[in-house]
Design a protein around this motif. Structure first.
Motif, PDB file in Angstrom:
ATOM      1  N   ILE A   8      89.449  68.453  61.210  1.00  0.00           N
ATOM      2  CA  ILE A   8      89.608  69.096  62.524  1.00  0.00           C
ATOM      3  C   ILE A   8      91.016  68.774  63.029  1.00  0.00           C
ATOM      4  CG2 ILE A   8      88.759  69.266  64.900  1.00  0.00           C
ATOM      5  CD1 ILE A   8      86.701  70.217  62.866  1.00  0.00           C
ATOM      6  N   GLY A  31      94.924  70.871  62.437  1.00  0.00           N
ATOM      7  CA  GLY A  31      95.852  71.130  61.325  1.00  0.00           C
ATOM      8  C   GLY A  31      97.288  70.894  61.739  1.00  0.00           C
ATOM      9  N   GLY A  32      97.517  69.837  62.532  1.00  0.00           N
ATOM     10  CA  GLY A  32      98.889  69.420  62.846  1.00  0.00           C
ATOM     11  C   GLY A  32      99.483  68.758  61.602  1.00  0.00           C
ATOM     12  N   MET A  33     100.551  67.999  61.787  1.00  0.00           N
ATOM     13  CA  MET A  33     101.238  67.408  60.630  1.00  0.00           C
ATOM     14  C   MET A  33     100.298  66.511  59.821  1.00  0.00           C
ATOM     15  SD  MET A  33     104.965  66.477  62.208  1.00  0.00           S
ATOM     16  CE  MET A  33     104.423  65.611  63.674  1.00  0.00           C
ATOM     17  N   VAL A  34      99.529  65.648  60.519  1.00  0.00           N
ATOM     18  CA  VAL A  34      98.698  64.678  59.795  1.00  0.00           C
ATOM     19  C   VAL A  34      97.434  65.333  59.234  1.00  0.00           C
ATOM     20  CG1 VAL A  34      97.446  62.483  60.024  1.00  0.00           C
ATOM     21  CG2 VAL A  34      99.637  62.787  61.180  1.00  0.00           C
ATOM     22  N   TYR A  72      95.709  76.651  66.806  1.00  0.00           N
ATOM     23  CA  TYR A  72      96.854  77.579  66.935  1.00  0.00           C
ATOM     24  C   TYR A  72      97.476  77.909  65.584  1.00  0.00           C
ATOM     25  CZ  TYR A  72      96.410  75.740  71.648  1.00  0.00           C
ATOM     26  OH  TYR A  72      95.912  75.331  72.854  1.00  0.00           O
ATOM     27  N   ARG A  87     110.262  69.420  69.650  1.00  0.00           N
ATOM     28  CA  ARG A  87     109.638  68.222  69.084  1.00  0.00           C
ATOM     29  C   ARG A  87     110.226  67.978  67.698  1.00  0.00           C
ATOM     30  NH1 ARG A  87     104.739  66.441  71.193  1.00  0.00           N
ATOM     31  NH2 ARG A  87     105.269  64.646  69.923  1.00  0.00           N
ATOM     32  N   VAL A  88     110.898  66.838  67.528  1.00  0.00           N
ATOM     33  CA  VAL A  88     111.443  66.491  66.212  1.00  0.00           C
ATOM     34  C   VAL A  88     110.970  65.084  65.855  1.00  0.00           C
ATOM     35  CG1 VAL A  88     113.502  67.924  66.577  1.00  0.00           C
ATOM     36  CG2 VAL A  88     113.604  65.478  67.084  1.00  0.00           C
ATOM     37  N   ASN A 140     109.120  69.107  64.126  1.00  0.00           N
ATOM     38  CA  ASN A 140     107.672  68.967  63.845  1.00  0.00           C
ATOM     39  C   ASN A 140     107.066  70.276  63.356  1.00  0.00           C
ATOM     40  OD1 ASN A 140     108.069  66.470  64.899  1.00  0.00           O
ATOM     41  ND2 ASN A 140     106.548  66.620  66.531  1.00  0.00           N
ATOM     42  N   GLU A 199      90.854  78.570  65.396  1.00  0.00           N
ATOM     43  CA  GLU A 199      89.448  78.161  65.582  1.00  0.00           C
ATOM     44  C   GLU A 199      89.419  76.883  66.397  1.00  0.00           C
ATOM     45  OE1 GLU A 199      86.548  78.372  65.875  1.00  0.00           O
ATOM     46  OE2 GLU A 199      85.487  79.592  64.424  1.00  0.00           O
ATOM     47  N   ASN A 200      88.245  76.589  66.930  1.00  0.00           N
ATOM     48  CA  ASN A 200      88.145  75.459  67.851  1.00  0.00           C
ATOM     49  C   ASN A 200      86.820  74.745  67.622  1.00  0.00           C
ATOM     50  OD1 ASN A 200      88.671  73.776  69.947  1.00  0.00           O
ATOM     51  ND2 ASN A 200      88.334  75.296  71.555  1.00  0.00           N
ATOM     52  N   LEU A 201      86.850  73.437  67.546  1.00  0.00           N
ATOM     53  CA  LEU A 201      85.608  72.671  67.426  1.00  0.00           C
ATOM     54  C   LEU A 201      84.949  72.591  68.795  1.00  0.00           C
ATOM     55  CD1 LEU A 201      83.748  70.599  65.854  1.00  0.00           C
ATOM     56  CD2 LEU A 201      85.218  68.848  66.858  1.00  0.00           C
ATOM     57  N   GLY A 233      94.709  64.875  67.248  1.00  0.00           N
ATOM     58  CA  GLY A 233      95.717  64.390  68.185  1.00  0.00           C
ATOM     59  C   GLY A 233      95.236  63.342  69.180  1.00  0.00           C
ATOM     60  N   GLY A 237     110.502  55.811  66.496  1.00  0.00           N
ATOM     61  CA  GLY A 237     110.153  56.998  65.712  1.00  0.00           C
ATOM     62  C   GLY A 237     109.170  56.700  64.601  1.00  0.00           C
ATOM     63  N   ASN A 289     104.882  58.821  61.095  1.00  0.00           N
ATOM     64  CA  ASN A 289     105.013  58.052  59.851  1.00  0.00           C
ATOM     65  C   ASN A 289     103.773  57.183  59.629  1.00  0.00           C
ATOM     66  OD1 ASN A 289     107.661  58.902  58.953  1.00  0.00           O
ATOM     67  ND2 ASN A 289     108.432  57.890  60.779  1.00  0.00           N
TER      68      ASN A 289
HETATM   69  C1  FAD Z   1     108.697  61.868  72.772  1.00  0.00           C
HETATM   70  C2  FAD Z   1     108.089  61.628  71.412  1.00  0.00           C
HETATM   71  C3  FAD Z   1     108.926  61.431  70.306  1.00  0.00           C
HETATM   72  C4  FAD Z   1     108.374  61.168  69.045  1.00  0.00           C
HETATM   73  N1  FAD Z   1     109.208  60.944  67.990  1.00  0.00           N
HETATM   74  C5  FAD Z   1     108.688  60.612  66.789  1.00  0.00           C
HETATM   75  C6  FAD Z   1     109.535  60.329  65.655  1.00  0.00           C
HETATM   76  O1  FAD Z   1     110.763  60.397  65.721  1.00  0.00           O
HETATM   77  N2  FAD Z   1     108.943  59.964  64.476  1.00  0.00           N
HETATM   78  C7  FAD Z   1     107.589  59.858  64.350  1.00  0.00           C
HETATM   79  O2  FAD Z   1     107.107  59.465  63.276  1.00  0.00           O
HETATM   80  N3  FAD Z   1     106.764  60.152  65.389  1.00  0.00           N
HETATM   81  C8  FAD Z   1     107.275  60.523  66.591  1.00  0.00           C
HETATM   82  N4  FAD Z   1     106.447  60.812  67.638  1.00  0.00           N
HETATM   83  C9  FAD Z   1     105.001  60.787  67.426  1.00  0.00           C
HETATM   84  C10 FAD Z   1     104.507  62.067  66.727  1.00  0.00           C
HETATM   85  O3  FAD Z   1     104.943  63.207  67.434  1.00  0.00           O
HETATM   86  C11 FAD Z   1     102.973  62.046  66.637  1.00  0.00           C
HETATM   87  O4  FAD Z   1     102.569  60.834  66.065  1.00  0.00           O
HETATM   88  C12 FAD Z   1     102.477  63.197  65.778  1.00  0.00           C
HETATM   89  O5  FAD Z   1     102.741  64.436  66.398  1.00  0.00           O
HETATM   90  C13 FAD Z   1     100.962  63.085  65.542  1.00  0.00           C
HETATM   91  O6  FAD Z   1     100.562  64.095  64.662  1.00  0.00           O
HETATM   92  P1  FAD Z   1      99.004  64.467  64.539  1.00  0.00           P
HETATM   93  O7  FAD Z   1      98.941  65.527  63.498  1.00  0.00           O
HETATM   94  O8  FAD Z   1      98.200  63.222  64.360  1.00  0.00           O
HETATM   95  O9  FAD Z   1      98.600  65.030  65.964  1.00  0.00           O
HETATM   96  P2  FAD Z   1      99.109  66.346  66.719  1.00  0.00           P
HETATM   97  O10 FAD Z   1     100.538  66.619  66.391  1.00  0.00           O
HETATM   98  O11 FAD Z   1      98.750  66.170  68.147  1.00  0.00           O
HETATM   99  O12 FAD Z   1      98.227  67.522  66.073  1.00  0.00           O
HETATM  100  C14 FAD Z   1      96.872  67.726  66.429  1.00  0.00           C
HETATM  101  C15 FAD Z   1      96.476  69.138  66.020  1.00  0.00           C
HETATM  102  O13 FAD Z   1      95.077  69.325  66.289  1.00  0.00           O
HETATM  103  C16 FAD Z   1      94.877  70.588  66.877  1.00  0.00           C
HETATM  104  N5  FAD Z   1      93.622  70.505  67.678  1.00  0.00           N
HETATM  105  C17 FAD Z   1      93.402  69.715  68.756  1.00  0.00           C
HETATM  106  N6  FAD Z   1      92.132  69.865  69.186  1.00  0.00           N
HETATM  107  C18 FAD Z   1      91.531  70.765  68.356  1.00  0.00           C
HETATM  108  C19 FAD Z   1      90.232  71.338  68.291  1.00  0.00           C
HETATM  109  N7  FAD Z   1      89.266  71.007  69.170  1.00  0.00           N
HETATM  110  N8  FAD Z   1      89.963  72.235  67.317  1.00  0.00           N
HETATM  111  C20 FAD Z   1      90.911  72.587  66.418  1.00  0.00           C
HETATM  112  N9  FAD Z   1      92.170  72.074  66.443  1.00  0.00           N
HETATM  113  C21 FAD Z   1      92.480  71.168  67.395  1.00  0.00           C
HETATM  114  C22 FAD Z   1      96.132  70.828  67.721  1.00  0.00           C
HETATM  115  O14 FAD Z   1      96.345  72.205  67.969  1.00  0.00           O
HETATM  116  C23 FAD Z   1      97.210  70.213  66.818  1.00  0.00           C
HETATM  117  O15 FAD Z   1      97.759  71.148  65.922  1.00  0.00           O
HETATM  118  C24 FAD Z   1     106.958  61.100  68.898  1.00  0.00           C
HETATM  119  C25 FAD Z   1     106.131  61.312  70.001  1.00  0.00           C
HETATM  120  C26 FAD Z   1     106.679  61.586  71.243  1.00  0.00           C
HETATM  121  C27 FAD Z   1     105.756  61.801  72.439  1.00  0.00           C
END
Ligand code: FAD
Length: 407
Positions: free
Chosen positions: A9, A11-14, A35, A49-50, A109, A132-134, A163, A310, A314
Motif C-alpha cells: 500500500i 507506491g512512493g519511492m519506498v 496518484y 522535493r529532492v 523524488n 486506487e485507495n485503501l 508515508g 538527508g 535512505n
Molecule cells: C524537507 C525534507 C527534506 C528531505 N530530504 C531528504 C534527503 O535529502 N534525503 C533523504 O533520504 N530523505 C529526505 N527526506 C525524507 C524523504 O522525503 C522521505 O523519507 C521519503 O519521501 C519517504 O518515502 P516513502 O515512500 O516512505 O513515503 P512517501 O514519499 O510519503 O510515499 C507514500 C506514498 O503512499 C501513497 N499513499 C498514501 N496513502 C495511501 C492510501 N491510503 N492508498 C494508496 N496510496 C497511498 C502516497 O500517495 C505516496 O505516493 C526529506 C524530507 C523532508 C520533509
C-alpha cells in the motif's frame, strides 16, 4: 477477489522499491497507489522535493533497474560535503577519503518514483492499482483482506508504505512515539550564478541550518525559462527555522524571498534567482512495532527523521534491502516466508539502525540549536580539532562518512 502473495500500500519511492524487491523473489505482488506518477519530459520544471541519495541507495536502485532511467533524466553527483558554524570550524568530507568517486547524488523524488514505476510496468509479477485507495483492512490467521475504492484483494503479507501519516498503521492500531521539532524546513529551488557544483554544504545557526544541494541542469537548459549560459547552475536550498519564521518567509514573493536568502545565506552561495518554494513541518515519528499479524511497515510509515542530514528515504531503502534479504533467506531455506518469525527478523535488523540515526540527528539538532555561548565554543572547537588532528580526522570523519553513505 484476486489473491496476491504480497500487496504494497503506497507506491512512493519506498513502496515501489519494496514491490520490485519482492517480485524479484518470484512472489506475485500488487502495488496500490493513490496518484498516477507523472511522465518525464524535458518541459517539466524541477521538482520541489529532492533527496540526497546515498551510495547504498544507488546500489539498490541499480539492482532494481531504476538507476539507469534516473541517470538518463537528471541526477547531480556530489563529491564533497562541507559543514560549519563559525568559518574557522569549516570541515569538509571528501569522497576520495573513502576511496569513492562521489558521496551521493541529489535527485528529484518524483524521478526516483517514476523510474521505479517504469520497472514495475515491465515486471510480469507485479499488478498495479493506480489511482486506487485503501479504505479498509481485515486480518485473519491465513490472509489479509484489503478493501480498495474499486475492488477487494487478499494477500499473505501486506506492506504499509503509505508515508508518515500511514493509514495502514492506524488501521492495525500500531502507535507511534513522536514529537514535533520546533523548526520547519523551507525548500527553495534557485538558479545560481555559479556553474554546476560538486559540493553540498550546510551552515549551522542556533535557529537551524541553511543548506545548499546542487541540482542537475540536464535538459533544463533547453527550456526557455532557464538560461543557456554554461556558467549558471541550479540548486535546492534548505532553510530550517522556527515555524513562525518559515510561515513568514512562505508568504513572501519570490523576489522578496531572494533578498532574504541573499541576506541570510553564506556568501559562497553567490547570486541567485528564486524559481519556486515550499515549506514542510518537521516531525520525528517511530512506530512502536514494525509488524503485526501479516502487516509490516517500511519507510516513513515506520519512521520519520529530522532531514538535516538527508537520511529519510535512505533509511527506507535500507528497510527494503533488509526485507528482501530476510524473505530471500526464508524462501531459500524452505521456511514459510511470511510467518511472524521472519517478519520479526526484519524488525530486528532495522529498528536499532533507524533509532540510531534518529537519535544522532536529534543530538545534532539539540547541540547546534543550544543558545549557550559555552556550547557554541565547544561545538566549533570539536569540529576544528577533528579537522586539525590527522588521526582523529581519518578515524572519526571517515567512519561517519561511510556510515552516512551506507557503506
Ligand atoms: C524537507 C525534507 C527534506 C528531505 N530530504 C531528504 C534527503 O535529502 N534525503 C533523504 O533520504 N530523505 C529526505 N527526506 C525524507 C524523504 O522525503 C522521505 O523519507 C521519503 O519521501 C519517504 O518515502 P516513502 O515512500 O516512505 O513515503 P512517501 O514519499 O510519503 O510515499 C507514500 C506514498 O503512499 C501513497 N499513499 C498514501 N496513502 C495511501 C492510501 N491510503 N492508498 C494508496 N496510496 C497511498 C502516497 O500517495 C505516496 O505516493 C526529506 C524530507 C523532508 C520533509
Amino acid at each position: 477477489m484476486v489473491d496476491f502473495d504480497c500487496v504494497v500500500i503506497g507506491g512512493g519511492m519506498v513502496g515501489a522499491a519494496s514491490a520490485l524487491a519482492l517480485a524479484e523473489q518470484g512472489l506475485q505482488v500488487a502495488v496500490v497507489e493513490k496518484y498516477q506518477p507523472q511522465h518525464f519530459s524535458s518541459e517539466q520544471t524541477l521538482d520541489m522535493r529532492v533527496s540526497a541519495i546515498s551510495l547504498a541507495s544507488q546500489y539498490l536502485l541499480e539492482q532494481l533497474g531504476a538507476w539507469q532511467h534516473i541517470k538518463q533524466w537528471r541526477a547531480c553527483p556530489y563529491e564533497r560535503l562541507g559543514v560549519w558554524e563559525q568559518e574557522f570550524s569549516y570541515t569538509e568530507f571528501n569522497a576520495k577519503d573513502i576511496e569513492q568517486a562521489h558521496l551521493g547524488h541529489i535527485v528529484e523524488n518524483r524521478l526516483i518514483q517514476l523510474a521505479l514505476w517504469k520497472q514495475i510496468a515491465n515486471h510480469s509479477n507485479i499488478t498495479s492499482f493506480c489511482p486506487e485507495n485503501l479504505t479498509h483492512l481485515a486480518q485473519d490467521s491465513s490472509k489479509v483482506t484489503l478493501t480498495l475504492s474499486q475492488q477487494v484483494v487478499t494477500a499473505k503479507l501486506v506492506i504499509g508504505a503509505d508515508g508518515a501519516n500511514s493509514h495502514v498503521r492506524r488501521l492495525i492500531n500500531i502507535g507511534v512515539t513522536a514529537w514535533d521539532y520546533q523548526q520547519s524546513a523551507m525548500l527553495i529551488n534557485v538558479e545560481t550564478t555559479c556553474a554546476q557544483q560538486n559540493i553540498t554544504w550546510q551552515q549551522f545557526y542556533p535557529t537551524g541550518p541553511v543548506a545548499f544541494l546542487p541540482l542537475s541542469k540536464k535538459s533544463l537548459i533547453q527550456q526557455r525559462q532557464f538560461k543557456q549560459d554554461q556558467s549558471t547552475g541550479y540548486a535546492s536550498l534548505v532553510w530550517y527555522h522556527h515555524k513562525d519564521e518559515i510561515k513568514r518567509l512562505s508568504a513572501l514573493t519570490n523576489a522578496q524571498l531572494q533578498m532574504e536568502v541573499l541576506a541570510h545565506f553564506p556568501k559562497r552561495l553567490g547570486d541567485i534567482r528564486v524559481i519556486d518554494k515550499a515549506a514542510f513541518p518537521l516531525t520525528r515519528r517511530h512506530a512502536n512495532s514494525y509488524q503485526k499479524e501479516r502487516v509490516l511497515l517500511v519507510g516513513d510509515a515506520a519512521h520519520t527523521i529530522n532531514p538535516m542530514a538527508g537520511q529519510g528515504v535512505n533509511l527506507g531503502f535500507k528497510d527494503v534491502k533488509a526485507l528482501q534479504e530476510v524473505i530471500a533467506l526464508a524462501i531459500a531455506d524452505g521456511r514459510c516466508w511470511h510467518n511472524a518469525k521472519v517478519l520479526a527478523e526484519y524488525e530486528n535488523l532495522r529498528r536499532k539502525d533507524n533509532l540510531l540515526m534518529q537519535t544522532t540527528m536529534d543530538a545534532l539538532y539539540l547541540s547546534f540549536s543550544h543558545p549557550s555561548s559555552i556550547f557554541k565554543v565547544l561545538r566549533n572547537l570539536s569540529l576544528f580539532t577533528i579537522n586539525k588532528l590527522p588521526l582523529l580526522n581519518s578515524v572519526i570523519k571517515n567512519k561517519a562518512l561511510k556510515y552516512a553513505c551506507g557503506i
